[in-house]
Design a protein around this motif. Structure first.
Motif, PDB file in Angstrom:
ATOM      1  N   ILE A   1       8.160 -12.401   1.229  1.00  0.00           N
ATOM      2  CA  ILE A   1       7.367 -11.500   0.933  1.00  0.00           C
ATOM      3  C   ILE A   1       7.996  -9.919   1.306  1.00  0.00           C
ATOM      4  CG2 ILE A   1       4.983 -10.223   1.253  1.00  0.00           C
ATOM      5  CD1 ILE A   1       3.856 -12.985   1.741  1.00  0.00           C
ATOM      6  N   ASP A   2       8.391 -10.068   2.712  1.00  0.00           N
ATOM      7  CA  ASP A   2       9.021  -8.675   3.437  1.00  0.00           C
ATOM      8  C   ASP A   2      10.103  -8.541   2.447  1.00  0.00           C
ATOM      9  OD1 ASP A   2       7.101  -8.928   5.290  1.00  0.00           O
ATOM     10  OD2 ASP A   2       8.374  -9.826   6.818  1.00  0.00           O
ATOM     11  N   ARG A   3      11.034  -9.260   2.140  1.00  0.00           N
ATOM     12  CA  ARG A   3      12.301  -8.897   1.388  1.00  0.00           C
ATOM     13  C   ARG A   3      11.839  -8.211   0.020  1.00  0.00           C
ATOM     14  NH1 ARG A   3      14.536 -13.480   3.550  1.00  0.00           N
ATOM     15  NH2 ARG A   3      14.142 -14.990   1.838  1.00  0.00           N
ATOM     16  N   ALA A   4      10.722  -9.009  -0.644  1.00  0.00           N
ATOM     17  CA  ALA A   4      10.463  -8.549  -1.968  1.00  0.00           C
ATOM     18  C   ALA A   4       9.860  -7.074  -2.024  1.00  0.00           C
ATOM     19  CB  ALA A   4       9.451  -9.296  -2.621  1.00  0.00           C
ATOM     20  N   VAL A   5       9.175  -6.938  -0.975  1.00  0.00           N
ATOM     21  CA  VAL A   5       8.597  -5.301  -0.616  1.00  0.00           C
ATOM     22  C   VAL A   5       9.657  -4.376  -0.397  1.00  0.00           C
ATOM     23  CG1 VAL A   5       7.058  -3.917   0.772  1.00  0.00           C
ATOM     24  CG2 VAL A   5       6.195  -6.011   0.023  1.00  0.00           C
ATOM     25  N   ASP A   6      10.739  -4.883   0.409  1.00  0.00           N
ATOM     26  CA  ASP A   6      11.763  -4.044   0.880  1.00  0.00           C
ATOM     27  C   ASP A   6      12.512  -3.566  -0.318  1.00  0.00           C
ATOM     28  OD1 ASP A   6      11.107  -3.706   3.644  1.00  0.00           O
ATOM     29  OD2 ASP A   6      12.430  -5.555   3.946  1.00  0.00           O
ATOM     30  N   ALA A   7      12.944  -4.431  -1.268  1.00  0.00           N
ATOM     31  CA  ALA A   7      13.801  -4.303  -2.401  1.00  0.00           C
ATOM     32  C   ALA A   7      13.099  -3.437  -3.207  1.00  0.00           C
ATOM     33  CB  ALA A   7      13.890  -5.682  -3.195  1.00  0.00           C
ATOM     34  N   ALA A   8      11.567  -3.534  -3.537  1.00  0.00           N
ATOM     35  CA  ALA A   8      11.020  -2.580  -4.617  1.00  0.00           C
ATOM     36  C   ALA A   8      10.809  -1.293  -3.750  1.00  0.00           C
ATOM     37  CB  ALA A   8       9.378  -3.199  -4.627  1.00  0.00           C
ATOM     38  N   ARG A   9      10.780  -0.886  -2.414  1.00  0.00           N
ATOM     39  CA  ARG A   9      10.964   0.095  -1.926  1.00  0.00           C
ATOM     40  C   ARG A   9      12.116   0.932  -2.079  1.00  0.00           C
ATOM     41  NH1 ARG A   9       9.505  -1.367   2.957  1.00  0.00           N
ATOM     42  NH2 ARG A   9       7.432  -0.967   2.658  1.00  0.00           N
ATOM     43  N   ASP A  10      13.326   0.140  -1.833  1.00  0.00           N
ATOM     44  CA  ASP A  10      14.651   0.839  -1.985  1.00  0.00           C
ATOM     45  C   ASP A  10      14.795   1.168  -3.449  1.00  0.00           C
ATOM     46  OD1 ASP A  10      15.210   0.025   0.607  1.00  0.00           O
ATOM     47  OD2 ASP A  10      16.253  -1.618  -0.038  1.00  0.00           O
ATOM     48  N   GLU A  11      14.360   0.702  -4.253  1.00  0.00           N
ATOM     49  CA  GLU A  11      14.568   0.747  -5.879  1.00  0.00           C
ATOM     50  C   GLU A  11      13.568   1.848  -6.340  1.00  0.00           C
ATOM     51  OE1 GLU A  11      14.480  -1.160 -10.222  1.00  0.00           O
ATOM     52  OE2 GLU A  11      14.121  -2.398  -8.540  1.00  0.00           O
ATOM     53  N   HIS A  12      12.300   2.054  -5.940  1.00  0.00           N
ATOM     54  CA  HIS A  12      11.375   2.589  -6.462  1.00  0.00           C
ATOM     55  C   HIS A  12      11.049   4.016  -5.413  1.00  0.00           C
ATOM     56  CE1 HIS A  12      10.807   0.438  -9.950  1.00  0.00           C
ATOM     57  NE2 HIS A  12      10.588  -0.830  -8.994  1.00  0.00           N
ATOM     58  N   ASP A  13      11.461   4.012  -4.205  1.00  0.00           N
ATOM     59  CA  ASP A  13      10.947   5.071  -3.296  1.00  0.00           C
ATOM     60  C   ASP A  13      12.001   4.929  -2.047  1.00  0.00           C
ATOM     61  OD1 ASP A  13       9.825   6.954  -2.125  1.00  0.00           O
ATOM     62  OD2 ASP A  13       7.949   5.780  -1.514  1.00  0.00           O
ATOM     63  N   PRO A  14      13.387   5.355  -2.497  1.00  0.00           N
ATOM     64  CA  PRO A  14      14.643   5.459  -1.554  1.00  0.00           C
ATOM     65  C   PRO A  14      14.117   6.563  -0.462  1.00  0.00           C
ATOM     66  CG  PRO A  14      14.926   6.582  -3.742  1.00  0.00           C
ATOM     67  CD  PRO A  14      13.605   5.957  -4.029  1.00  0.00           C
TER      68      PRO A  14
ATOM     69  N   ARG B   1       0.814  -0.937   0.005  1.00  0.00           N
ATOM     70  CA  ARG B   1      -0.016  -0.058  -0.176  1.00  0.00           C
ATOM     71  C   ARG B   1       0.854   1.362  -0.098  1.00  0.00           C
ATOM     72  NH1 ARG B   1      -2.274   3.985   2.913  1.00  0.00           N
ATOM     73  NH2 ARG B   1      -4.394   4.503   2.567  1.00  0.00           N
ATOM     74  N   PRO B   2       1.973   1.437   0.867  1.00  0.00           N
ATOM     75  CA  PRO B   2       2.628   2.732   0.928  1.00  0.00           C
ATOM     76  C   PRO B   2       3.692   2.639  -0.484  1.00  0.00           C
ATOM     77  CG  PRO B   2       3.126   1.374   2.757  1.00  0.00           C
ATOM     78  CD  PRO B   2       2.384   0.582   1.647  1.00  0.00           C
ATOM     79  N   LEU B   3       3.900   1.758  -1.271  1.00  0.00           N
ATOM     80  CA  LEU B   3       4.726   1.897  -2.407  1.00  0.00           C
ATOM     81  C   LEU B   3       4.212   2.771  -3.673  1.00  0.00           C
ATOM     82  CD1 LEU B   3       6.066  -1.723  -2.547  1.00  0.00           C
ATOM     83  CD2 LEU B   3       7.082   0.212  -1.665  1.00  0.00           C
ATOM     84  N   PRO B   4       4.936   3.415  -4.325  1.00  0.00           N
ATOM     85  CA  PRO B   4       4.485   3.833  -5.532  1.00  0.00           C
ATOM     86  C   PRO B   4       3.727   3.021  -6.351  1.00  0.00           C
ATOM     87  CG  PRO B   4       6.900   4.024  -5.601  1.00  0.00           C
ATOM     88  CD  PRO B   4       6.478   3.593  -4.039  1.00  0.00           C
ATOM     89  N   MET B   5       3.225   3.308  -7.691  1.00  0.00           N
ATOM     90  CA  MET B   5       2.680   2.291  -8.462  1.00  0.00           C
ATOM     91  C   MET B   5       3.562   1.557  -8.924  1.00  0.00           C
ATOM     92  SD  MET B   5       0.020   1.141  -9.831  1.00  0.00           S
ATOM     93  CE  MET B   5      -1.492   2.196  -9.961  1.00  0.00           C
ATOM     94  N   GLU B   6       4.838   2.039  -9.305  1.00  0.00           N
ATOM     95  CA  GLU B   6       5.781   1.030  -9.955  1.00  0.00           C
ATOM     96  C   GLU B   6       6.177   0.320  -8.998  1.00  0.00           C
ATOM     97  OE1 GLU B   6       5.794   4.310  -9.642  1.00  0.00           O
ATOM     98  OE2 GLU B   6       5.596   5.351 -11.762  1.00  0.00           O
ATOM     99  N   GLY B   7       6.375   0.504  -7.593  1.00  0.00           N
ATOM    100  CA  GLY B   7       6.999  -0.506  -6.793  1.00  0.00           C
ATOM    101  C   GLY B   7       5.752  -1.625  -6.480  1.00  0.00           C
ATOM    102  N   ALA B   8       4.619  -1.188  -6.598  1.00  0.00           N
ATOM    103  CA  ALA B   8       3.675  -2.125  -6.393  1.00  0.00           C
ATOM    104  C   ALA B   8       3.659  -3.342  -7.381  1.00  0.00           C
ATOM    105  CB  ALA B   8       2.351  -1.704  -6.275  1.00  0.00           C
ATOM    106  N   ALA B   9       3.889  -2.747  -8.673  1.00  0.00           N
ATOM    107  CA  ALA B   9       3.982  -3.474  -9.847  1.00  0.00           C
ATOM    108  C   ALA B   9       5.325  -4.383  -9.772  1.00  0.00           C
ATOM    109  CB  ALA B   9       3.977  -2.714 -11.272  1.00  0.00           C
ATOM    110  N   ALA B  10       6.278  -3.933  -9.251  1.00  0.00           N
ATOM    111  CA  ALA B  10       7.440  -4.686  -9.182  1.00  0.00           C
ATOM    112  C   ALA B  10       7.305  -5.862  -8.149  1.00  0.00           C
ATOM    113  CB  ALA B  10       8.623  -3.832  -8.858  1.00  0.00           C
ATOM    114  N   VAL B  11       6.579  -5.647  -7.037  1.00  0.00           N
ATOM    115  CA  VAL B  11       6.185  -6.719  -6.229  1.00  0.00           C
ATOM    116  C   VAL B  11       5.262  -7.817  -6.920  1.00  0.00           C
ATOM    117  CG1 VAL B  11       5.132  -7.376  -4.014  1.00  0.00           C
ATOM    118  CG2 VAL B  11       6.563  -5.214  -4.158  1.00  0.00           C
ATOM    119  N   ASP B  12       4.266  -7.285  -7.497  1.00  0.00           N
ATOM    120  CA  ASP B  12       3.495  -8.059  -8.294  1.00  0.00           C
ATOM    121  C   ASP B  12       3.999  -8.982  -9.260  1.00  0.00           C
ATOM    122  OD1 ASP B  12       0.679  -9.013  -8.911  1.00  0.00           O
ATOM    123  OD2 ASP B  12       0.793  -7.516 -10.648  1.00  0.00           O
TER     124      ASP B  12
END
Length: 412
Positions: A158-171, A132-143
């Protein structure tokens, strides 16, 4: 990497086991049907950012962005009706709706597998909570990263995938969350779980320095109790030391002066005609043993006040808008928590059921406890309620569904 093992749908030679498998499959279908029914409702009651202002007067009914960026918004008071219709409280129902919207609009690959019964709804919701807190690009990456093997995924993956998307798309958000980790500190006293022995669970997450200070204080306090002759176990003495710290507000001083003790008011009821029966603590709606009441009363520094019995059938009133303290006390004792269906918040307003400016009196019978959200729903929305009898409320939703909330006196 998670296992990609899947159970194929073949028949079992055991008819009873096959019946169990069939029942589980029926439950999964029902969960998906429920999810899709909620999403169908949402499609009729949500709006995108550009059209939201045309659908509702947001000054009266606030918009709720329950899912992440790019998902539609929903009208708050309509969503309260949905929450009760799926058998949930307001908070729980809004959380369900938010995860459903997140899944449908921002995790389409995972949603497609949920519809095919390849991923359970609860597991997909676990991902939706995280994205939910991720930008659209981050959610798409997790998906994209999780959809293929989510059925066999551990929570840590799951936690690691979300963390990786957050680090890349919303530093920036990643750094903010790192800095905000300290805000996760808390101290909770679970008064809703009081046992008949008069004990409650307490949990806390502290800053390391605070934790070290607390440990030193508990260790010292437990030792002081032992030096004063206590024969209790170390764990019991530590709990007693914590209680002393609470009574004396950050200063553990076991040699307290008389009259400086507890600052909490307990409403304890005893039956004069059944002296051997347990008492009843009104604050927490829980029974308590007589011996525990004796210990509370005998604790050094405890101040006892014997008050006249409050007659909850009396209808105290005042000519003023603001209720007197006696009226407030009586309403609090009657209602306990917010009287909206399914709500149990204790931080509440006292609402004039018939508005004061419409002639409604400031009286016990015309006042009820409402948390701020449900107070707004009644004042600014089309939710309505009435008193059937003192403590029994009938609510009517915007769509005409009625709910009874019973806060009349009940004893275990």
């Amino acid at each position: 990497m998670a296992s990609t093992h899947r159970t194929t749908r073949t028949s079992s030679s055991d008819p009873l086991l096959e019946s169990v498998r069939g029942a589980c499959l029926d439950i999964s279908r029902d969960e998906v049907n429920k999810l899709n029914a909620v999403l169908d409702w949402a499609a009729a009651h949500t709006a995108g950012d550009t059209e939201a202002a045309e659908l509702h007067d947001w000054n009266d009914e606030p918009p709720l962005q329950l899912a992440g960026a790019g998902a539609p918004v929903v009208a708050e008071y309509a969503a309260l009706d949905l929450a009760l219709s799926i058998g949930r409280s307001s908070d729980s129902g809004l959380a369900y709706l938010g995860k459903a919207l997140e899944l449908r609009y921002r995790l389409p690959r995972i949603y497609a597998r949920v519809v095919k019964l390849e991923i359970p709804v609860w597991l997909a919701f676990r991902v939706a909570e995280q994205t939910r807190p991720l930008p659209m690009e981050g959610a798409a990456a997790v998906d994209k990263a999780l959809a293929a093997f989510l059925h066999g995924c551990a929570f840590t993956q799951i936690d690691r995938a979300v963390d990786a998307a957050r680090d890349e798309h919303d530093p920036l958000e990643a750094e903010r969350r790192r800095q905000a980790a300290a805000e996760g500190r808390h101290a909770d006293v679970y008064l809703d779980g009081v046992s008949t022995s008069g004990t409650v669970e307490v949990s806390a997450t502290l800053d390391l320095a605070d934790a070290l200070d607390l440990e030193a204080a508990l260790k010292s306090g437990a030792q002081q109790l032992a030096d004063l002759g206590s024969t209790e176990t170390l764990n019991v003495r530590r709990s007693q030391a914590l209680g002393e710290m609470g009574r004396h507000q950050l200063a553990l001083d076991l040699n307290s002066t008389p009259g400086s003790g507890r600052g909490v008011t307990l409403y304890v009821h005893l039956d004069a005609e059944a002296a051997d029966r347990p008492g009843f603590v009104d604050n927490t709606w829980s029974p308590v043993l007589l011996e525990q009441i004796r210990q509370w009363c005998q604790t050094a520094g405890t101040k006892m006040t014997v008050k006249p019995v409050i007659d909850l059938n009396s209808n105290l009133s005042t000519e003023a808008y603001r209720p007197t303290e006696a009226i407030r006390e009586q309403v609090r004792l009657r209602d306990g928590t917010c009287v909206f269906p399914g709500c149990h918040r204790r931080h509440v307003d006292l609402d004039h059921i018939i508005p004061f400016d419409a002639g409604g009196p400031t009286s016990v019978e015309n006042l009820a406890m409402l948390c701020r959200r449900h107070h707004r729903a009644k004042t600014h929305g089309t939710w309505r309620y009435r008193v059937v009898e003192p403590g029994l409320y009938e609510w009517t939703s915007p769509t005409g569904i009625t709910y009874l909330v019973d806060r009349r006196r009940r004893r275990p």
